[in-house]
Enzyme design. Structure first.
Site, mmCIF file in Angstrom:
data_model
loop_
_atom_site.group_PDB
_atom_site.id
_atom_site.type_symbol
_atom_site.label_atom_id
_atom_site.label_comp_id
_atom_site.label_asym_id
_atom_site.label_seq_id
_atom_site.Cartn_x
_atom_site.Cartn_y
_atom_site.Cartn_z
ATOM 1 N N TYR A 153 0.839 -1.212 0.000
ATOM 2 C CA TYR A 153 0.000 0.000 0.000
ATOM 3 C C TYR A 153 0.872 1.260 0.000
ATOM 4 O O TYR A 153 0.642 2.194 -0.779
ATOM 5 C CB TYR A 153 -0.893 -0.050 1.236
ATOM 6 C CG TYR A 153 -1.850 1.108 1.397
ATOM 7 C CD1 TYR A 153 -2.995 1.199 0.611
ATOM 8 C CD2 TYR A 153 -1.629 2.093 2.359
ATOM 9 C CE1 TYR A 153 -3.893 2.261 0.780
ATOM 10 C CE2 TYR A 153 -2.517 3.142 2.534
ATOM 11 C CZ TYR A 153 -3.650 3.222 1.743
ATOM 12 O OH TYR A 153 -4.522 4.269 1.910
ATOM 13 N N LYS A 157 1.053 4.251 -2.768
ATOM 14 C CA LYS A 157 0.693 5.631 -2.448
ATOM 15 C C LYS A 157 1.881 6.584 -2.609
ATOM 16 O O LYS A 157 1.694 7.767 -2.918
ATOM 17 C CB LYS A 157 0.114 5.711 -1.026
ATOM 18 C CG LYS A 157 -1.220 4.977 -0.875
ATOM 19 C CD LYS A 157 -2.298 5.558 -1.780
ATOM 20 C CE LYS A 157 -3.673 4.991 -1.509
ATOM 21 N NZ LYS A 157 -4.722 5.584 -2.368
HETATM 22 N N1 LIG Z 1 -9.561 5.677 5.449
HETATM 23 C C1 LIG Z 1 -8.331 6.094 5.676
HETATM 24 O O1 LIG Z 1 -7.893 6.207 6.834
HETATM 25 C C2 LIG Z 1 -7.427 6.459 4.527
HETATM 26 C C3 LIG Z 1 -6.156 6.966 4.833
HETATM 27 C C4 LIG Z 1 -5.296 7.321 3.797
HETATM 28 C C5 LIG Z 1 -5.714 7.187 2.485
HETATM 29 N N2 LIG Z 1 -6.943 6.686 2.202
HETATM 30 C C6 LIG Z 1 -7.295 6.552 0.789
HETATM 31 O O2 LIG Z 1 -8.519 7.198 0.520
HETATM 32 C C7 LIG Z 1 -9.232 6.497 -0.498
HETATM 33 C C8 LIG Z 1 -10.615 6.141 -0.005
HETATM 34 O O3 LIG Z 1 -10.498 5.355 1.176
HETATM 35 P P1 LIG Z 1 -11.763 4.886 2.052
HETATM 36 O O4 LIG Z 1 -11.283 4.707 3.423
HETATM 37 O O5 LIG Z 1 -12.929 5.752 1.759
HETATM 38 O O6 LIG Z 1 -11.997 3.424 1.416
HETATM 39 P P2 LIG Z 1 -13.315 2.506 1.388
HETATM 40 O O7 LIG Z 1 -14.289 2.921 2.444
HETATM 41 O O8 LIG Z 1 -12.806 1.099 1.394
HETATM 42 O O9 LIG Z 1 -13.944 2.839 -0.046
HETATM 43 C C9 LIG Z 1 -13.232 2.547 -1.218
HETATM 44 C C10 LIG Z 1 -14.047 2.925 -2.440
HETATM 45 O O10 LIG Z 1 -13.278 2.576 -3.606
HETATM 46 C C11 LIG Z 1 -14.060 1.727 -4.467
HETATM 47 N N3 LIG Z 1 -13.122 0.836 -5.186
HETATM 48 C C12 LIG Z 1 -12.209 -0.012 -4.669
HETATM 49 N N4 LIG Z 1 -11.531 -0.623 -5.662
HETATM 50 C C13 LIG Z 1 -12.031 -0.135 -6.836
HETATM 51 C C14 LIG Z 1 -11.730 -0.369 -8.201
HETATM 52 N N5 LIG Z 1 -10.784 -1.238 -8.584
HETATM 53 N N6 LIG Z 1 -12.413 0.323 -9.146
HETATM 54 C C15 LIG Z 1 -13.382 1.212 -8.779
HETATM 55 N N7 LIG Z 1 -13.707 1.469 -7.492
HETATM 56 C C16 LIG Z 1 -13.039 0.796 -6.534
HETATM 57 C C17 LIG Z 1 -15.022 1.030 -3.502
HETATM 58 O O11 LIG Z 1 -16.189 0.589 -4.142
HETATM 59 P P3 LIG Z 1 -16.423 -0.960 -4.584
HETATM 60 O O12 LIG Z 1 -15.837 -1.821 -3.504
HETATM 61 O O13 LIG Z 1 -17.887 -1.031 -4.727
HETATM 62 O O14 LIG Z 1 -15.710 -1.117 -5.876
HETATM 63 C C18 LIG Z 1 -15.358 2.170 -2.543
HETATM 64 O O15 LIG Z 1 -16.338 3.018 -3.117
HETATM 65 C C19 LIG Z 1 -8.360 5.289 -0.864
HETATM 66 O O16 LIG Z 1 -7.560 5.590 -1.970
HETATM 67 C C20 LIG Z 1 -7.516 5.107 0.367
HETATM 68 O O17 LIG Z 1 -6.301 4.440 0.080
HETATM 69 C C21 LIG Z 1 -7.811 6.317 3.190
#
Ligand SMILES: NC(=O)c1ccc[n+]([C@@H]2O[C@H](COP(=O)([O-])OP(=O)(O)OC[C@H]3O[C@@H](n4cnc5c(N)ncnc54)[C@H](OP(=O)(O)O)[C@@H]3O)[C@@H](O)[C@H]2O)c1
Length: 245
Positions: A153, A157
């Site tokens: 990951y 990133k």
């Molecule tokens: N939460 C944190 O603490 C955190 C911290 C740093 C960075 N981030 C980054 O922020 C972003 C969002 O994170 P989140 O926490 O909101 O994640 P999440 O709740 O797991 O949601 C992920 C979203 O991405 C979609 N997705 C996953 N793989 C996909 C693919 N191959 N094609 C199209 N859609 C896809 C999922 O929908 P489906 O499963 O329906 O496809 C879902 O809508 C990510 O890039 C993550 O790495 C999050």
């Protein structure tokens, strides 16, 4: 920059950060295309339409280059153009290095990094022609300082950051900006899986002593999309977890 009437595509907007980002843009008067791999619920579409904007669902996998092209085409067909692309979709697949298979590693890279390339490559052709556009890529503090169990990951990133800066340099002369957001620990399904003990340990490392909310990231996305003189930057939204000298 006025966001009213702009057309924004938020990948991975069925839940979590992407959902909040999509909502914030709709509230600001932008038309929104929602995305996830499954079908986009009509409830979610109507919820955004209630802000008086257009909203469409564009299902598809960002990791597939052809699907990425089809999705960008669907956004242009449905909304008329693509002004703002938010590469938010991403996954984690945490394992200690010794237990991480090649498949565990490449899957993370394929979705988080190659997926960002796929979507940007197709969108940027349109933006170059219209001589304007905004790209915001979701990175992570893991890409800046690493994290135990996240070699895959963090690599993806960190790659997003190098990608962002290179694209920003390439397209600036065409009036297109490209920035990244590096969220810290944000309360979503992605971090829900962490044990209470790990969450407590994380909180102790965060100067503001708490996980962030999805709205914190949405505010940062709105700020970057409204700021045409900012490009090639990484905006940390992490309660002070990472502080650069
Ligand atoms: N939460 C944190 O603490 C955190 C911290 C740093 C960075 N981030 C980054 O922020 C972003 C969002 O994170 P989140 O926490 O909101 O994640 P999440 O709740 O797991 O949601 C992920 C979203 O991405 C979609 N997705 C996953 N793989 C996909 C693919 N191959 N094609 C199209 N859609 C896809 C999922 O929908 P489906 O499963 O329906 O496809 C879902 O809508 C990510 O890039 C993550 O790495 C999050």
């Amino acid at each position: 920059m006025e966001l009213k009437g702009k057309n924004v595509f938020v990948t991975g907007s069925t839940r979590g950060i992407g959902k909040a980002v999509a909502q914030a843009f709709a509230k600001a008067g932008a038309n929104v295309a929602l995305n996830g791999r499954g079908e986009i619920s009509s409830d979610q579409i109507s919820e955004l339409e209630s802000f008086g904007v257009k909203c469409i669902g564009v299902s598809g996998d960002i990791a597939n280059f052809e699907s990425a092209g089809e999705m960008i085409q669907a956004v242009v067909d449905g909304l008329g153009s693509i002004d703002i692309l938010i590469n938010n979709a991403g996954i984690t697949n945490d394992k200690l290095m010794l237990r991480m298979s090649e498949e565990d590693f490449t899957r993370c890279i394929q979705i988080n990094l190659t997926g960002t390339f796929n979507m940007t490559q197709h969108a940027i052709k349109r933006m170059m022609k219209q001589r304007s556009g905004t790209i915001i890529n979701m990175s992570s503090v893991s890409g800046l300082i690493g994290n135990i169990g996240q070699a895959n990951y963090a690599a993806s990133k960190a790659g997003v950051i190098g990608f962002t800066k290179s694209v920003a340099r390439e397209v600036a002369a065409r009036g297109i900006t490209c920035n990244a957001i590096a969220p810290g620990f944000i309360e979503t399904e992605m971090t829900e899986v962490l044990s209470d003990k790990v969450k407590e340990q994380m909180n102790q490392q965060i100067p503001l002593q708490t996980f962030g909310q999805v709205e914190d990231i949405a505010n940062a996305a709105i700020f970057l999309a409204s700021s045409p003189y900012i490009t090639g930057q990484v905006l940390n939204v992490d309660g002070g977890l990472v502080m650069h000298g």
